[in-house]
Design a protein around this motif. Structure first.
Motif, PDB file in Angstrom:
ATOM      1  N   VAL A  42       0.858  -1.185   0.000  1.00  0.00           N
ATOM      2  CA  VAL A  42       0.000   0.000   0.000  1.00  0.00           C
ATOM      3  C   VAL A  42       0.893   1.233   0.000  1.00  0.00           C
ATOM      4  N   SER A  43       0.625   2.172  -0.887  1.00  0.00           N
ATOM      5  CA  SER A  43       1.439   3.377  -0.952  1.00  0.00           C
ATOM      6  C   SER A  43       0.608   4.579  -1.359  1.00  0.00           C
ATOM      7  N   GLY A  98      -3.912  -1.605  -8.462  1.00  0.00           N
ATOM      8  CA  GLY A  98      -5.244  -1.066  -8.221  1.00  0.00           C
ATOM      9  C   GLY A  98      -5.178   0.169  -7.350  1.00  0.00           C
ATOM     10  N   LYS A  99      -6.310   0.848  -7.243  1.00  0.00           N
ATOM     11  CA  LYS A  99      -6.422   1.989  -6.350  1.00  0.00           C
ATOM     12  C   LYS A  99      -7.089   1.529  -5.050  1.00  0.00           C
ATOM     13  N   VAL A 114     -17.105  -2.300   4.756  1.00  0.00           N
ATOM     14  CA  VAL A 114     -15.667  -2.202   4.474  1.00  0.00           C
ATOM     15  C   VAL A 114     -15.331  -3.104   3.301  1.00  0.00           C
ATOM     16  N   GLY A 115     -14.773  -2.507   2.257  1.00  0.00           N
ATOM     17  CA  GLY A 115     -14.412  -3.269   1.075  1.00  0.00           C
ATOM     18  C   GLY A 115     -12.987  -3.771   1.125  1.00  0.00           C
ATOM     19  N   ASN A 116     -12.618  -4.573   0.142  1.00  0.00           N
ATOM     20  CA  ASN A 116     -11.258  -5.105   0.085  1.00  0.00           C
ATOM     21  C   ASN A 116     -10.214  -4.012  -0.069  1.00  0.00           C
ATOM     22  N   ASP A 117     -10.610  -2.878  -0.657  1.00  0.00           N
ATOM     23  CA  ASP A 117      -9.659  -1.806  -0.924  1.00  0.00           C
ATOM     24  C   ASP A 117      -9.739  -0.677   0.089  1.00  0.00           C
TER      25      ASP A 117
END
Length: 215
Positions: A42-43, A98-99, A114-117
């Protein structure tokens, strides 16, 4: 004669064809790890650059997962928690998978789902020393642990502190059925409060407020 270096230019945005999305500075993204068995990195994108050959690089600031920090994962760390680090890097835009969204801790706890992303951040992290900022956060319950949004907690109507069901000798099912709850300290002056709390947990279909992120 040395070959002239290709000039670089900063891009306002860049389309990632593999995911059919456009990234911009300030976006949070998931990046492909070198080890395919690990979760995506994650960045936060700081800058997007292209050279004269059309090769696009992204300047990023890494978020660390708890298990990537010096102290490792602790009991109060949420499953979607990340730390904003002081570790900056330059990566190929092709490694973006992905974003994603990194929420503040407060906004994350208010999500309906809460989603995966979806991730959240409440600490900044020094990757060299292992220090966190802030270095202290509010603690709850008899166990005096910071709040983990994955855990069910119930609130005392007297002192308004929050408690894990296991720390007050109660099952999660009983906690969800509570109509009223007073902790042991608040009930010491009136034992009937404690008795009523436990009786309500077994017979009531009404719930006290529970401190848990909605899924």
């Amino acid at each position: 004669m040395a070959k002239a270096r290709a000039p670089r230019r900063t891009l306002d945005s860049y389309p990632i064809k593999s995911i059919n999305k456009t990234i911009r500075a300030g976006d949070c993204v998931l990046m492909r790890p070198s080890d395919s068995s690990k979760p995506s990195y994650v960045s936060k994108v700081e800058k997007i650059e292209s050279d004269g050959r059309g090769i696009v690089k992204v300047h990023v600031r890494w978020y660390y997962r708890p298990e990537e920090s010096i102290g490792g994962r602790r009991q109060f760390h949420g499953s979607k928690e990340v730390f904003l680090s002081d570790h900056y890097d330059v990566q190929s835009a092709d490694t973006i998978e992905g974003k994603c969204t990194v929420h503040t801790f407060k906004s994350y706890t208010k999500l309906d789902a809460v989603g995966n992303d979806d991730f959240f951040c409440r600490f900044e992290y020094n990757s060299s020393t292992g220090a966190f900022n802030p270095d202290r956060v509010a603690v709850y319950c008899k166990c005096e642990m910071p709040y983990n949004p994955d855990d069910l907690m119930v609130q005392c109507e007297g002192c308004t502190d929050w408690f894990h069901p296991a720390c007050i000798e109660m099952t999660p099912e009983e906690a969800k059925r509570l109509e009223h709850f007073f902790c042991q300290s608040c009930s010491s002056e009136d034992p009937k409060k404690l008795l009523n709390s436990h009786n309500a947990s077994r017979h009531s279909g009404t719930k006290v407020e529970t401190k848990r992120r909605r899924r």
